[in-house]
Design a protein around this motif. Structure first.
Motif, PDB file in Angstrom:
ATOM      1  N   TYR A  35     -16.909 -11.068  -1.603  1.00 10.24           N
ATOM      2  CA  TYR A  35     -16.451 -10.127  -2.374  1.00 10.24           C
ATOM      3  C   TYR A  35     -17.172 -10.413  -3.908  1.00 10.24           C
ATOM      4  O   TYR A  35     -17.510 -11.579  -4.044  1.00 10.24           O
ATOM      5  CB  TYR A  35     -15.156 -10.215  -2.578  1.00 10.24           C
ATOM      6  CG  TYR A  35     -14.090  -9.692  -1.290  1.00 10.24           C
ATOM      7  CD1 TYR A  35     -14.095 -10.698  -0.173  1.00 10.24           C
ATOM      8  CD2 TYR A  35     -13.639  -8.518  -1.118  1.00 10.24           C
ATOM      9  CE1 TYR A  35     -13.275 -10.226   0.777  1.00 10.24           C
ATOM     10  CE2 TYR A  35     -12.681  -8.110  -0.121  1.00 10.24           C
ATOM     11  CZ  TYR A  35     -12.654  -8.968   0.972  1.00 10.24           C
ATOM     12  OH  TYR A  35     -12.034  -8.738   1.841  1.00 10.24           O
ATOM     13  N   GLU A  44     -13.975  -6.459  -5.407  1.00 14.23           N
ATOM     14  CA  GLU A  44     -14.645  -5.457  -4.611  1.00 14.23           C
ATOM     15  C   GLU A  44     -15.176  -5.979  -3.455  1.00 14.23           C
ATOM     16  O   GLU A  44     -15.872  -7.235  -3.514  1.00 14.23           O
ATOM     17  CB  GLU A  44     -15.626  -4.827  -5.404  1.00 14.23           C
ATOM     18  CG  GLU A  44     -15.381  -4.305  -6.776  1.00 14.23           C
ATOM     19  CD  GLU A  44     -16.460  -3.874  -7.419  1.00 14.23           C
ATOM     20  OE1 GLU A  44     -16.462  -2.588  -7.564  1.00 14.23           O
ATOM     21  OE2 GLU A  44     -17.392  -4.293  -8.141  1.00 14.23           O
ATOM     22  N   PHE A  45     -14.940  -5.441  -2.352  1.00 12.18           N
ATOM     23  CA  PHE A  45     -15.842  -5.917  -1.078  1.00 12.18           C
ATOM     24  C   PHE A  45     -17.067  -5.642  -0.947  1.00 12.18           C
ATOM     25  O   PHE A  45     -17.618  -4.737  -1.522  1.00 12.18           O
ATOM     26  CB  PHE A  45     -15.172  -5.063   0.179  1.00 12.18           C
ATOM     27  CG  PHE A  45     -15.779  -5.046   1.393  1.00 12.18           C
ATOM     28  CD1 PHE A  45     -16.662  -4.050   1.774  1.00 12.18           C
ATOM     29  CD2 PHE A  45     -15.425  -6.231   2.102  1.00 12.18           C
ATOM     30  CE1 PHE A  45     -17.207  -4.282   2.998  1.00 12.18           C
ATOM     31  CE2 PHE A  45     -16.122  -6.349   3.530  1.00 12.18           C
ATOM     32  CZ  PHE A  45     -16.771  -5.618   3.630  1.00 12.18           C
ATOM     33  N   GLU A  56     -19.634  -4.792   8.528  1.00 17.12           N
ATOM     34  CA  GLU A  56     -19.667  -3.663   7.552  1.00 17.12           C
ATOM     35  C   GLU A  56     -19.941  -3.986   6.154  1.00 17.12           C
ATOM     36  O   GLU A  56     -19.870  -5.256   5.977  1.00 17.12           O
ATOM     37  CB  GLU A  56     -18.041  -3.309   7.468  1.00 17.12           C
ATOM     38  CG  GLU A  56     -17.772  -2.218   6.405  1.00 17.12           C
ATOM     39  CD  GLU A  56     -16.376  -1.708   6.602  1.00 17.12           C
ATOM     40  OE1 GLU A  56     -15.412  -2.400   7.177  1.00 17.12           O
ATOM     41  OE2 GLU A  56     -16.135  -0.585   6.007  1.00 17.12           O
ATOM     42  N   LYS A  57     -20.709  -3.293   5.385  1.00 16.16           N
ATOM     43  CA  LYS A  57     -21.191  -3.388   4.017  1.00 16.16           C
ATOM     44  C   LYS A  57     -20.646  -2.448   3.145  1.00 16.16           C
ATOM     45  O   LYS A  57     -20.792  -1.011   3.592  1.00 16.16           O
ATOM     46  CB  LYS A  57     -22.653  -3.648   3.936  1.00 16.16           C
ATOM     47  CG  LYS A  57     -23.520  -2.512   4.736  1.00 16.16           C
ATOM     48  CD  LYS A  57     -24.901  -3.007   4.673  1.00 16.16           C
ATOM     49  CE  LYS A  57     -25.797  -1.910   5.042  1.00 16.16           C
ATOM     50  NZ  LYS A  57     -27.141  -2.370   5.266  1.00 16.16           N
ATOM     51  N   SER A  58     -20.375  -2.830   1.796  1.00 15.15           N
ATOM     52  CA  SER A  58     -20.035  -1.505   1.031  1.00 15.15           C
ATOM     53  C   SER A  58     -21.517  -1.102   0.291  1.00 15.15           C
ATOM     54  O   SER A  58     -22.571  -1.611   0.543  1.00 15.15           O
ATOM     55  CB  SER A  58     -19.358  -2.092  -0.233  1.00 15.15           C
ATOM     56  OG  SER A  58     -20.014  -3.189  -1.062  1.00 15.15           O
ATOM     57  N   GLU A  59     -21.357  -0.065  -0.529  1.00 19.68           N
ATOM     58  CA  GLU A  59     -22.330   0.589  -1.261  1.00 19.68           C
ATOM     59  C   GLU A  59     -23.138  -0.422  -2.099  1.00 19.68           C
ATOM     60  O   GLU A  59     -24.363  -0.248  -2.567  1.00 19.68           O
ATOM     61  CB  GLU A  59     -22.217   2.037  -1.735  1.00 19.68           C
ATOM     62  CG  GLU A  59     -21.045   1.739  -2.926  1.00 19.68           C
ATOM     63  CD  GLU A  59     -20.139   3.047  -2.898  1.00 19.68           C
ATOM     64  OE1 GLU A  59     -19.843   3.596  -1.678  1.00 19.68           O
ATOM     65  OE2 GLU A  59     -19.589   3.178  -4.047  1.00 19.68           O
TER      66      GLU A  59
ATOM     67  N   GLN B  97     -10.577  -0.115  10.272  1.00 12.16           N
ATOM     68  CA  GLN B  97     -11.650  -0.344   9.460  1.00 12.16           C
ATOM     69  C   GLN B  97     -12.028  -1.721   9.198  1.00 12.16           C
ATOM     70  O   GLN B  97     -12.218  -2.354   7.932  1.00 12.16           O
ATOM     71  CB  GLN B  97     -11.234   0.431   7.975  1.00 12.16           C
ATOM     72  CG  GLN B  97     -11.465   1.943   7.867  1.00 12.16           C
ATOM     73  CD  GLN B  97     -11.469   2.366   6.581  1.00 12.16           C
ATOM     74  OE1 GLN B  97     -11.889   1.696   5.785  1.00 12.16           O
ATOM     75  NE2 GLN B  97     -11.416   3.941   6.580  1.00 12.16           N
ATOM     76  N   LYS B 100     -12.355  -5.823   6.094  1.00 11.27           N
ATOM     77  CA  LYS B 100     -12.193  -5.741   4.586  1.00 11.27           C
ATOM     78  C   LYS B 100     -10.855  -5.254   3.816  1.00 11.27           C
ATOM     79  O   LYS B 100     -10.074  -4.565   4.557  1.00 11.27           O
ATOM     80  CB  LYS B 100     -13.265  -4.865   4.201  1.00 11.27           C
ATOM     81  CG  LYS B 100     -12.903  -3.164   4.275  1.00 11.27           C
ATOM     82  CD  LYS B 100     -14.118  -2.414   3.763  1.00 11.27           C
ATOM     83  CE  LYS B 100     -13.509  -0.837   3.881  1.00 11.27           C
ATOM     84  NZ  LYS B 100     -14.534  -0.044   3.390  1.00 11.27           N
ATOM     85  N   ILE B 102      -9.263  -3.706   0.347  1.00 10.39           N
ATOM     86  CA  ILE B 102      -9.360  -2.763  -0.875  1.00 10.39           C
ATOM     87  C   ILE B 102      -8.411  -3.402  -1.828  1.00 10.39           C
ATOM     88  O   ILE B 102      -7.190  -3.249  -1.485  1.00 10.39           O
ATOM     89  CB  ILE B 102      -8.976  -1.565  -0.413  1.00 10.39           C
ATOM     90  CG1 ILE B 102      -9.963  -0.947   0.907  1.00 10.39           C
ATOM     91  CG2 ILE B 102      -9.393  -0.648  -1.554  1.00 10.39           C
ATOM     92  CD1 ILE B 102     -11.333  -0.874   0.571  1.00 10.39           C
TER      93      ILE B 102
END
Lengths: 114, 113
Positions: A35, A44-45, A56-59, B97, B100, B102
């Motif tokens: 993060y 933020e992840f 999984e990955k974030s933008e 999901q 992760k 949030i």
């Protein structure tokens, strides 16, 4: 009590340079995360990692970022060509399993890009 | 858009008083919520969690309340102490999901002696 550790605590680098942030997750944990937290903002992840691959990955996690578990204990985040906006605290976290349980965070690495 | 957010950015309380920190979430698919405490220069530290099939959970001096009807989460700290001064974040995991989290924006709690 077991804990997640991170090194270095503070990294200063020039724009365009590569940096590697290191983490040692808790030994019996199987799920690993990065993060980031820009100063004064929320956490933020970036990416999750399980069974030696990204789950999984974030933008935010574009092709300048990569993660690796090079051995049985370390988990690294590499930024290939740092930008000014990469300056942030980067936290590593780990989990025994996905689902309804605590995710343990490391103390963070403060990355400063000049 | 979907978000987890906090009503107030700062909260100042007198030592010994009770503190209430609030959080709103917008995704009804969220089924697990966690409160984290972050002291200056440190990583988030787990305080307490709650699943969506519960509406209240108590720990040592802390209670989390979940109101799914209005998508609201709160953290109550009893007899607030100077060591409770920190930024408090709510975080959610969304069903199916993965792991992760949030995070919300954070509330800074300041305890006056």
């Amino acid at each position: 009590e077991p804990e997640v550790t991170q090194t270095p605590s503070h990294q200063v680098t020039q724009m365009g340079q590569e940096v590697i942030l290191r983490c040692v997750p808790i030994s019996n944990h199987l799920y690993f995360y990065w993060y980031r937290q820009i100063l004064g903002q929320k956490v933020e992840f970036l990416v999750s990692f399980y069974n030696n691959e990204i789950s999984e990955k974030s933008e935010i996690f574009d092709d300048q970022f990569s993660v690796e578990r090079p051995d049985g204990s370390n988990f690294t985040l590499k930024i290939r060509s740092t930008k000014l906006e990469d300056s942030a605290m980067y936290f590593c976290a780990s989990d025994r399993e996905e689902g309804y349980n605590e995710q343990f965070f490391g103390p963070g690495t403060r990355l400063t890009v000049l | 858009g979907e978000s987890v957010g906090l009503h107030l950015p700062t909260l100042s309380v007198q030592e010994g008083d009770n503190s209430i920190i609030n959080c709103a979430y917008s995704n009804s698919a969220s089924d697990y919520f966690i409160w984290y405490k972050q002291e200056s220069g440190k990583g988030p530290q787990f305080i307490i969690d709650i699943r969506s099939n519960m509406d209240k959970r108590q720990g040592q001096r802390v209670t989390v309340l979940l109101n799914k009807t209005v998508k609201h989460l709160s953290l109550q700290i009893a007899a607030t102490q100077p060591g409770d001064s920190a930024v408090y974040f709510c975080a959610e995991r969304r069903n199916n999901q993965g792991g992760k989290l949030i995070f919300g924006q954070g509330t800074e709690l300041s305890v006056k002696p």
